[in-house]
Enzyme design. Structure first.
Site, short mmCIF file in Angstrom:
data_model
loop_
_atom_site.label_atom_id
_atom_site.label_comp_id
_atom_site.label_asym_id
_atom_site.label_seq_id
_atom_site.Cartn_x
_atom_site.Cartn_y
_atom_site.Cartn_z
N PRO A 213 14.87 89.20 24.76
CA PRO A 213 14.64 90.51 25.37
C PRO A 213 13.53 91.29 24.66
O PRO A 213 13.23 91.04 23.51
CB PRO A 213 15.99 91.22 25.22
CG PRO A 213 16.63 90.55 24.06
CD PRO A 213 16.10 89.15 24.01
N VAL A 214 12.94 92.20 25.40
CA VAL A 214 11.87 93.03 24.88
C VAL A 214 12.46 94.11 23.98
O VAL A 214 13.53 94.66 24.26
CB VAL A 214 11.10 93.68 26.05
CG1 VAL A 214 10.03 94.61 25.55
CG2 VAL A 214 10.50 92.59 26.94
N HIS A 215 11.74 94.43 22.90
CA HIS A 215 12.16 95.48 21.97
C HIS A 215 11.17 96.63 22.07
O HIS A 215 9.97 96.40 22.18
CB HIS A 215 12.16 94.93 20.54
CG HIS A 215 12.39 95.98 19.50
ND1 HIS A 215 13.64 96.49 19.23
CD2 HIS A 215 11.53 96.64 18.70
CE1 HIS A 215 13.53 97.41 18.27
NE2 HIS A 215 12.26 97.51 17.94
N PRO A 216 11.57 97.87 22.05
CA PRO A 216 12.94 98.38 22.02
C PRO A 216 13.42 98.71 23.43
O PRO A 216 12.79 99.50 24.13
CB PRO A 216 12.82 99.65 21.19
CG PRO A 216 11.45 100.18 21.52
CD PRO A 216 10.60 98.95 21.81
N GLU B 83 17.96 94.68 25.19
CA GLU B 83 17.91 93.80 24.03
C GLU B 83 19.27 93.69 23.34
O GLU B 83 19.50 92.77 22.56
CB GLU B 83 16.85 94.26 23.03
CG GLU B 83 17.25 95.45 22.19
CD GLU B 83 16.18 95.82 21.16
OE1 GLU B 83 15.92 95.00 20.27
OE2 GLU B 83 15.64 96.93 21.27
#
Length: 122
Positions: free
Chosen positions: A98-101, A105
């Site tokens: 998943p992409v942060h932030p 995630e």
């Protein structure tokens, strides 16, 4: 289906009460619950009200339902709904990068904290 409130409320699939009935019939179902106050993005945005609840069939690995109240719930529910509609499993979601932030995630962390659901709510 999301409900356009502030914070957003969203749901797909079974509700917890329906899952508990299935447990009485012998189904092995787990539930993962995570408070938004413990999600970094929610803290960062100052929107810590709410929680995420996931229901998972432990035998098939499929999501049975999800209910969310909080920041980005209207976005996250679409991802869970897509996984459900395509027959994906919790492992697929947990192992995705998943992409942060983002709030999304935290799905792998939430999934790994699931616990067996019991027939009673107490």
């Amino acid at each position: 289906m999301p409900c356009f409130t502030d914070p957003p409320l969203a749901h797909v699939g079974l509700y917890e009460a329906d899952a508990r009935k299935l447990v009485t019939e012998g189904r092995r179902i787990s539930q993962a619950v995570h408070a938004m106050k413990d999600v970094s993005r929610a803290k960062e945005e100052g929107e810590t009200v709410g929680k995420i609840k996931l229901l998972i069939d432990e035998d098939s690995g499929h999501f049975l339902g999800a209910t969310m109240l909080g920041i980005q719930s209207d976005e996250i529910i679409q991802a869970i709904g897509l996984v459900m509609a395509s027959g994906g499993t919790w492992k697929l979601v947990r192992d995705a990068l998943p992409v942060h932030p983002t709030v999304t995630e935290f799905l792998p962390t939430i999934i790994d904290r699931r616990k067996p659901l019991t027939a009673s709510s107490g």
